[in-house]
Design an enzyme around this catalytic site. Structure first.
Site, mmCIF file in Angstrom:
data_model
loop_
_atom_site.group_PDB
_atom_site.id
_atom_site.type_symbol
_atom_site.label_atom_id
_atom_site.label_comp_id
_atom_site.label_asym_id
_atom_site.label_seq_id
_atom_site.Cartn_x
_atom_site.Cartn_y
_atom_site.Cartn_z
ATOM 1 N N SER A 159 13.936 3.494 9.235
ATOM 2 C CA SER A 159 13.296 4.640 9.119
ATOM 3 C C SER A 159 13.497 5.751 10.520
ATOM 4 O O SER A 159 14.706 5.677 10.597
ATOM 5 C CB SER A 159 11.824 4.588 8.874
ATOM 6 O OG SER A 159 11.232 5.767 8.352
ATOM 7 N N ASP A 185 14.477 4.073 -2.710
ATOM 8 C CA ASP A 185 13.930 4.411 -1.337
ATOM 9 C C ASP A 185 13.776 6.023 -1.730
ATOM 10 O O ASP A 185 14.736 6.745 -1.418
ATOM 11 C CB ASP A 185 14.592 4.164 -0.283
ATOM 12 C CG ASP A 185 14.085 4.726 1.141
ATOM 13 O OD1 ASP A 185 12.970 5.488 1.139
ATOM 14 O OD2 ASP A 185 14.385 4.282 2.447
ATOM 15 N N HIS A 226 11.559 1.452 0.795
ATOM 16 C CA HIS A 226 11.697 1.862 2.176
ATOM 17 C C HIS A 226 11.312 0.477 2.904
ATOM 18 O O HIS A 226 10.289 0.389 3.395
ATOM 19 C CB HIS A 226 10.988 3.060 2.479
ATOM 20 C CG HIS A 226 11.263 3.721 3.898
ATOM 21 N ND1 HIS A 226 12.441 4.198 4.145
ATOM 22 C CD2 HIS A 226 10.474 3.662 4.919
ATOM 23 C CE1 HIS A 226 12.515 4.481 5.490
ATOM 24 N NE2 HIS A 226 11.411 4.413 5.801
#
EC number: 3.4.14.11
Length: 762
Positions: free
Chosen positions: A349, A469, A499
């Protein structure tokens, strides 16, 4: 379980013998295969003084225990070898399997019985049922000493460094930026965990603005109300300038005493399990939060190259190009004498985003980035095609709420008193610059677009990303993957999750593949290891991975006409429905996929197999009844079928050993279960930005518009007879602003189409 082995490197026979002997396995070509297998097993049973006992406890076949087999005059057969091999890999005969040959085929076992030396060597490099390589399991139990020296087997570093008495220290790197404009370089806290070793070691660095803590209350207060109307924009052309980065010139640095020992000890911190895995294998772990975070200096500049420069300066320090101090007084300098100068970055991320940004600086010493679900352009995270959008699952979040979350200096009361006024001014400027009113691209976003600098990348690049995601959408990895110069070695693990991390999945040896790559690049372990360009999780079956040559770049398209008539989409909902969807966007998604909201629903039954690879293009002819509008689209694999669900679930708790009984991790996998549908791709567009990002155009009521835009890129496989569903609609209650205006879009289906990039079956 299915075996998907990418970390194993073919090895010369003479090297196999040497490596095995170094571990205490002595293969003698003058002995029979049966004798060599018995010796191998007795060596593997080193935790027992009486090795007859485990041999008697194991089976050679459905009728004979192993000890009896070795005492008999029976020959070693493929069936006996496979039965023994599966037991070494922690499978239980009569429970996990009854027919060993059927089980071998079902699991796609990577070893074919024949050359016993190679078979045993590869078996040690094969994953057990519980997620560790067999050699890692044996080393964790004490096969070889924990001697704080590097040992490589099949090109992968073994866990021979003590993690329990690792050196834990803190330094403060002098950066080349002054984000708070106090006239001094911002100091950056670096938390270090490194193995005790007399020589230099490489480092894995996690650049995480979250690491020193987050200010969740401030972030929550900064969330935006999504229940607002779409803005009407004045037509114009947007212009941007090449980004500039002003660095401090430290020609006359303030003198400091050089010392050899740090002064601040590192206590307990949160760590990343891939780093935990690499620490006992001789890689130092560095955690850096960066500017504007607790115990560092400066302001949170959120994604720009000032933030990235400060991380880069840590790599510079590891290579002797920047200074670090023992504390904030800047009076005592300490050098990274323990570093060999070679660095890899890790994390998901925002952390993977910083890896992308760091790579585009071309900094010397950064050998590999492992960018997991990283952003490649911040505009594409908080905006899309001229629209203000929210990342999936986070309606109302925008850049300043992320800034509030990560500016952790305010968690220190003294820092709050001294610096909050300056921070609030910086935050207010950021709030203006990001221009939430229009959703347009501008200089603020241009300064945070790493794709512009992809030509500067020198490091080898590893990406991971999920097709599901919708937080950091697949467009980010697709654009970065395709923007890299052709000479750069690049690799992508493209899975079917959301994610999420993937280093503790049962179906793939991801962390071992990273070990092989980093051992080769950072430690200099000799091997013929090569990581494929694209490793894709086959969506059509459980625990199956395939190698592909590219992500996108297909020359063939499946062209689908949308229909024969015109259909309309009403934007406005009843007050009751609007409030219901606004309170729970999941209910909106459920009804959307079932065709129950304001939408056009189009279905196709596939006449042949489809292998989608790249970005689907939607070509539309439509008109709006007003002077603005937005169009949303989602493409579904529709109908009851088994598919991967996007969140990994535990198979066994705490069975993956990251060292020697160190930081045990859960073994997980994506479930493969029956679902009513699956989102293949989606996309959103402001009709005023229909040509490109830099053009804001007029929308004349009831005038036909013709344009195309790309949906999120993906890799996806479907079979003949499967059903595709395209839904077209306006407001998306998860991603877009929730416009209440009474208008409609009319789509000319006969003049509209869908182009899906296809490849021949693998």
């Amino acid at each position: 379980m299915r075996f998907n082995q990418y970390s194993y490197a073919k090895t010369k026979r003479e090297n196999m013998l040497i490596e095995l002997a170094e571990l205490g396995f002595f293969y003698d070509s003058n002995r029979s295969d049966k004798e060599n297998l018995e010796d191998f097993l007795r060596t593997s049973f080193f935790t027992y003084k009486n090795t007859d006992y485990p041999l008697k406890s194991w089976a050679a076949d459905s009728q004979t225990d192993l000890l009896s087999f070795f005492q008999s005059d029976r020959e070693l057969t493929a069936s006996v070898f496979y039965t023994v091999a599966f037991q070494l890999l922690e499978f239980s005969p009569f429970i996990d399997f009854t027919d060993v040959e059927a089980f071998r085929q079902e699991t796609d076992f990577p070893i074919t019985f024949g050359d016993l030396l190679e078979n045993l060597y590869q078996l040690l490099n094969t994953r057990t049922k519980n997620g560790n390589l067999l050699i890692d399991k044996l080393v964790s139990e004490g096969l070889i000493p924990e001697d704080n020296t590097h040992h490589c087997f099949n090109g992968k570093s073994l866990a021979t460094f003590s993690s329990h008495d690792a050196i834990r220290e803190v330094v403060y790197v002098e950066s080349r930026v002054d984000t708070d404009q106090d006239g001094r370089p911002d100091l950056i806290k670096v938390s270090i965990i490194r193995p005790r070793y007399q020589g230099p070691v490489p480092a894995v660095m996690t650049a995480s603005p979250y690491h020193q803590g987050t200010n969740d209350p401030a972030s929550d207060k900064a969330l935006h109300d999504m229940n607002v109307d779409l803005a009407k924009k004045e037509p114009h052309q947007i212009t941007v300038q090449d980004p500039e980065l002003k660095l401090l010139q430290l020609d006359s640095p303030v003198p400091a005493q050089e010392v050899s020992e740090t002064e601040e000890k590192l206590g307990h911190i949160g760590t990343y399990t891939l780093n935990d895995y690499l620490l006992p294998r001789g890689f130092a772990n560095l955690y850096v939060s960066g500017v504007g975070t607790k115990d560092s200096e400066g302001l949170m500049t959120s994604g720009d190259y000032q933030q990235i420069e400060a991380y880069k300066n840590v790599i510079d320090w590891l290579n002797g190009r920047c200074r670090a101090f023992t504390d904030h007084t800047r009076q005592r300098e300490i050098k990274a004498t323990w570093s060999n100068g070679k660095v890899a970055t890790t994390g998901i991320s925002y952390l993977g985003t910083m890896s992308n940004g760091l790579a585009t600086t071309g900094v010397d010493g950064l050998e590999v980035i492992i960018a997991e679900a990283g952003i490649s352009s911040w505009y594409n995270y908080y905006r899309e095609n001229g629209l203000v959008t929210s990342p999936g699952g986070y309606p109302g979040e925008d850049f300043e709420s992320l800034t509030e979350l990560t500016y952790s200096r305010n968690l220190r009361a003294g820092d709050y008193l001294r610096n909050n006024d300056a921070y609030q001014q910086n935050l207010e400027q950021q709030r203006k610059d990001l221009d939430r009113q229009t959703g347009d691209y501008n200089q603020f976003w241009h300064d945070r677009n790493y794709l512009l600098h992809a030509d500067k990348v020198k490091a080898e690049v590893v990406f991971t990303h999920g097709s599901q995601d919708w937080n950091v959408k697949p467009l980010h990895v697709y654009n970065m993957f395709r923007a890299l110069p052709p000479h750069i070695k690049k690799h992508l693990f493209f899975h079917n999750g959301a994610h999420v991390y993937m280093n503790n999945w049962q179906s793939i040896d991801f962390r071992e593949s990273i070990n092989a790559l980093l051992s080769k690049k950072l430690l200099g372990c000799e091997s013929d290891f090569v990581l494929p360009a694209v490793i894709w999780q086959d969506n059509s079956q459980a625990q199956s991975w395939l190698t592909l040559e590219d992500f996108g770049g297909q020359e063939q398209n499946l062209h689908l006409q949308l229909g024969q008539d015109c259909q309309s989409i009403q934007n406005q909902y009843s007050e009751e429905d609007y409030n219901r969807f606004a309170k729970n966007y999941q209910s909106f998604k459920t009804e959307l996929f079932d065709g129950k909201v304001n939408q056009i629903t189009l279905d196709w039954t596939l006449e042949k197999d489809l292998f989608l690879n790249g970005a689907t293009q939607l070509n539309l002819r439509l008109k709006s009844s007003t002077d603005k509008g937005l169009i949303s689209a989602q493409l579904l694999d529709f109908g009851l079928a088994k598919r991967h669900t996007p969140i990994p679930t535990p198979i066994e708790p705490r069975v993956m050993d990251n060292g020697r009984y160190y930081m045990l991790d859960n073994l997980v996998e994506l479930p493969f279960a029956e679902t009513p549908h699956r989102v293949i791709t989606k996309g959103f567009l402001n009709l005023q930005n229909r040509t490109n990002l830099l053009s804001v155009e007029e929308v004349t009521p009831d005038q036909w518009l013709e344009f195309s835009f790309e949906l999120q890129p993906t890799i996806y496989k479907m079979k003949k007879g499967d059903q595709l569903r395209l839904v077209l609609y306006t407001t998306d209650f998860e991603h877009t602003v929730r416009d209440k205006i009474d208008y409609q879009l009319t789509v000319d289906l006969e003049q509209s189409s869908l182009d899906l990039p296809t490849m021949t079956s693998h």
